[in-house]
Motif scaffolding. Sequence first.
Motif, mmCIF file in Angstrom:
data_model
loop_
_atom_site.group_PDB
_atom_site.id
_atom_site.type_symbol
_atom_site.label_atom_id
_atom_site.label_comp_id
_atom_site.label_asym_id
_atom_site.label_seq_id
_atom_site.Cartn_x
_atom_site.Cartn_y
_atom_site.Cartn_z
ATOM 1 N N VAL A 1 -21.913 3.972 10.481
ATOM 2 C CA VAL A 1 -22.479 4.529 11.722
ATOM 3 C C VAL A 1 -21.157 4.042 12.637
ATOM 4 N N VAL A 2 -20.260 3.990 12.171
ATOM 5 C CA VAL A 2 -18.884 3.455 12.122
ATOM 6 C C VAL A 2 -18.014 4.088 11.759
ATOM 7 N N LEU A 3 -16.402 4.647 11.931
ATOM 8 C CA LEU A 3 -15.366 4.974 10.693
ATOM 9 C C LEU A 3 -14.484 4.322 11.826
ATOM 10 N N HIS A 4 -13.310 3.476 10.486
ATOM 11 C CA HIS A 4 -12.297 2.521 11.092
ATOM 12 C C HIS A 4 -11.059 3.003 10.220
ATOM 13 N N ALA A 5 -10.367 3.666 11.206
ATOM 14 C CA ALA A 5 -9.321 4.868 11.059
ATOM 15 C C ALA A 5 -7.927 4.009 10.114
ATOM 16 N N LYS A 6 -7.855 4.202 10.095
ATOM 17 C CA LYS A 6 -6.004 3.581 9.238
ATOM 18 C C LYS A 6 -5.724 4.210 8.059
ATOM 19 N N ASP A 7 -4.806 4.043 7.491
ATOM 20 C CA ASP A 7 -3.773 4.616 6.418
ATOM 21 C C ASP A 7 -3.038 3.939 5.208
ATOM 22 N N PHE A 8 -2.627 4.020 4.722
ATOM 23 C CA PHE A 8 -1.862 3.394 3.443
ATOM 24 C C PHE A 8 -0.987 4.091 2.576
ATOM 25 N N VAL A 9 -0.044 3.498 2.424
ATOM 26 C CA VAL A 9 1.503 4.022 1.408
ATOM 27 C C VAL A 9 1.589 2.885 0.467
ATOM 28 N N VAL A 10 1.822 3.231 -0.764
ATOM 29 C CA VAL A 10 2.610 2.981 -2.144
ATOM 30 C C VAL A 10 3.929 2.262 -1.789
ATOM 31 N N CYS A 11 4.145 0.856 -1.746
ATOM 32 C CA CYS A 11 5.456 0.852 -1.911
ATOM 33 C C CYS A 11 5.941 -0.580 -2.689
ATOM 34 N N ASN A 12 6.904 -0.507 -3.496
ATOM 35 C CA ASN A 12 7.400 -1.629 -4.205
ATOM 36 C C ASN A 12 5.990 -2.236 -5.397
ATOM 37 N N ASP A 13 5.127 -1.143 -5.772
ATOM 38 C CA ASP A 13 3.992 -1.854 -6.218
ATOM 39 C C ASP A 13 2.955 -2.712 -4.933
ATOM 40 N N LYS A 14 2.951 -2.023 -3.781
ATOM 41 C CA LYS A 14 2.123 -2.747 -2.970
ATOM 42 C C LYS A 14 1.719 -2.537 -2.276
#
Length: 278
Positions: free
Chosen positions: A212-225
């Motif tokens: 019913v809804v999409l939450h929009a954010k993003d990710f990057v990988v840095c130092n195995d996190k």
Amino acid sequence: MIIGGRAHDFGKLPVAQLAAKVSKQGYSYIQLALSKAIYGIDCSLGKLSPGLGNYIRDSFKKENVQIAVLGCYINGIHPDIQKRRADIDRFKEHIRFARDFGCSIVGTETGTLKVDGLSDYDNESESAFETLIESLKEITCEAEKFGVIVGIEGGKNEVVSTPQRMRRVLDLIPSNNLQVIYDPTNYISILNFKDQNDLIKDAFNLFGDRMVVLHAKDFVVCNDKINIVAAGMGNLNYELILKQLKKRKPFINILLEDIKEVDMDRSIKFIEQLYNRV
């Protein structure tokens, strides 16, 4: 495109000031978590009323902003039974007055046992899952009485940690008043980020009809996190996500979250332009 965001990403402000700020940003829709976003009004358990709902709804309506989701973040599996009971009662109160806020969805995450330093508790256990089902059955029953949708949002650090577990919840509670707030990034971990396309496809195949809804954010990988960044500024395959939404859920509310005000315009333009291309 129907793009909005979380009201508390603007800080905690008086209602009129918050509504004006949200509107100035260009949002037409928001997710409003009363206790996190509104300053100067006590919205704790027992304080909601039709009059309060109408006042807050009309304050945003004057700025041409609609409340898409009434956020009520609870922990449906909290190991302290009294705290869990209070959370459930608070959610049920939000359900009863949601329509007075001009809203049909009350949203929450699914919860975790790892609170108050109790890090050894296992969210993946069958007992944790059964506790969640018990809590959701109660609040969904309340939602059915008032014609409101319960929107649940899973994530890797919660009891509903995979799309498969979300599907299991929906199978065990066969009510159309229980739907899904989908945040693709929530399911991404350092162990599976390379398989994100499969995760996204699994989600749409398993519960695409219940989003019913999409939450929009993003990710990057840095130092195995995994680090969270604003939508369009990381590695999430938004092209795949927006293709699926365009086909399966046209005009669904897309709400930016975990975002700084300085990044909002850029994320909005990114999603709008990509949506028009796919």
